[in-house]
Every structure is written in C-alpha cells, then in structure tokens.
Design a protein around this motif. Structure first.
Motif, PDB file in Angstrom:
ATOM      1  N   THR A 161      16.550 -51.422  90.250  1.00 26.76           N
ATOM      2  CA  THR A 161      17.117 -52.626  89.633  1.00 26.76           C
ATOM      3  C   THR A 161      18.643 -52.649  89.663  1.00 26.76           C
ATOM      4  OG1 THR A 161      16.939 -51.613  87.450  1.00 26.76           O
ATOM      5  CG2 THR A 161      15.108 -53.007  88.166  1.00 26.76           C
ATOM      6  N   SER A 162      19.272 -51.534  90.016  1.00 22.00           N
ATOM      7  CA  SER A 162      20.732 -51.548  90.162  1.00 22.00           C
ATOM      8  C   SER A 162      21.146 -52.376  91.379  1.00 22.00           C
ATOM      9  CB  SER A 162      21.280 -50.120  90.293  1.00 22.00           C
ATOM     10  OG  SER A 162      20.921 -49.555  91.539  1.00 22.00           O
ATOM     11  N   ARG A 163      20.206 -52.652  92.263  1.00 24.15           N
ATOM     12  CA  ARG A 163      20.480 -53.435  93.472  1.00 24.15           C
ATOM     13  C   ARG A 163      20.106 -54.913  93.327  1.00 24.15           C
ATOM     14  NH1 ARG A 163      16.802 -50.714  97.282  1.00 24.15           N
ATOM     15  NH2 ARG A 163      16.830 -52.826  98.036  1.00 24.15           N
ATOM     16  N   LEU A 164      19.727 -55.339  92.132  1.00 20.98           N
ATOM     17  CA  LEU A 164      19.330 -56.738  91.950  1.00 20.98           C
ATOM     18  C   LEU A 164      20.482 -57.688  92.258  1.00 20.98           C
ATOM     19  CD1 LEU A 164      17.171 -56.722  88.690  1.00 20.98           C
ATOM     20  CD2 LEU A 164      16.421 -57.382  90.991  1.00 20.98           C
ATOM     21  N   ILE A 165      20.156 -58.762  92.921  1.00 21.53           N
ATOM     22  CA  ILE A 165      21.088 -59.856  93.179  1.00 21.53           C
ATOM     23  C   ILE A 165      20.690 -60.996  92.262  1.00 21.53           C
ATOM     24  CG2 ILE A 165      21.788 -61.595  94.872  1.00 21.53           C
ATOM     25  CD1 ILE A 165      21.154 -59.468  97.036  1.00 21.53           C
TER      26      ILE A 165
END
Length: 174
Positions: free
Chosen positions: A162-166
């Motif tokens: 989830t650290s890569r969510l846009i």
C-alpha cells in the motif's frame, strides 16, 4: 508435444485467473446494485493506466448476459481521453464477487471484490489475480477518509504494498 502445447496455451489463457491466497471474494453480491458508474479512488500502478487521471469504470449488462466494462481515463500527457471496452463474466456463482474480465480477446484476468459497502454499494475494494493489482472504487469522485483507511489496512493485511498506492485525481487539469 501436442499435450505440452495444450498445457502452455491453457496457462497463458487462464493463468491470470485466481486470486491472492489472502483474498476472499465477497458473498451476497448483487450485480444489479453494482452496475453503473464507479470512480477510481486509488490503485497500484500498472502499464495500462499509467499517467491517467479522472479514471472511471462503467458496468452494464451485455446482450449475452455478461457485463460490459467501459474504462475511461484522461491522459494529461496526451491531453485526451482514453477508453478501453471489455467484458466480464462470473467465475463461480452470481452472488460471489469474483469475475473474469477481458479487454483482449480470449485473455481473461481476475476481478475480485473483497470489500464492499453491502448497504448502498458506495465503495468496492478490488483485487486482480495477484497482489500487483489493486483498486479502490467509489460511486463519487471522493471518499470518506475512514473508508480509505479501512481499504489501506485491509489491503496491507492481505499482502498488497500500500506504500505504492496512487490516489487518482478527479479534478480537471488547468
């Protein structure tokens, strides 16, 4: 040799079905309530939506009883709308949020609804065949922070990065 070719073709054609082992599709799903327009609130990055803002998905019934899928997003680089039309069908039963979707002929990928506002169908948490594909959809272009937090927590618990969510922009560019 024919048997090996058949196995390879089967893997290619059906290899994108399934879901992460930590994801379970919702039950009690009602397609008629799910139909209509959805706004993409958040997603993990992937090539077919890269650089798109104002992304929506619209679902309606096809003449064959399947689901017509129309995805639309605005490319800020090209300054134009891009669309992709596909089709979806239930994998198991019609009351389970597990469908297969295709935008490219016979090639299908998983569309697994693992979180849903069962009362009003105001938001949906959607996974693909593995933890590289994740979407948060809503009926409106914005969503309550508590729902976004629940989505992020549930997704992280299921192994999504989830650290890569846009978070998708829905206001027109100037």
């Amino acid at each position: 040799m024919k048997k090996l070719l058949l196995i390879i073709v089967s893997i290619v054609l059906y290899g994108c079905l399934g879901m992460p082992p930590t994801v379970t599709p919702v039950t009690g799903f009602n397609l008629n309530h799910y139909l209509g327009k959805w706004y993409e609130i958040a997603r993990l990055d992937h090539s077919f939506e890269r650089g798109l803002s104002r992304v929506t998905a619209e679902y309606s019934i096809n003449s064959d009883g399947g689901v017509r899928v129309l995805n639309r997003g605005f490319s800020d680089v090209k300054k134009q709308w891009q669309e992709a039309e596909g089709k979806a069908y239930f994998v198991n039963s019609k009351d389970e949020g597990y469908l297969k979707v295709s935008f490219f002929g016979p090639f299908y990928g998983s569309y697994v609804i693992f979180g849903l506002d069962h009362d009003n169908y105001d938001y949906a948490f959607v996974s693909g065949p593995n933890t590289d594909y994740l979407w948060l959809l809503a009926r409106t272009p914005s969503l309550d922070a508590d729902v976004i937090k629940r989505f992020t927590e549930m997704s992280a618990q299921r192994g999504f990065d989830t650290s890569r969510l846009i978070f998708v922009e829905h206001t027109p560019s100037q």
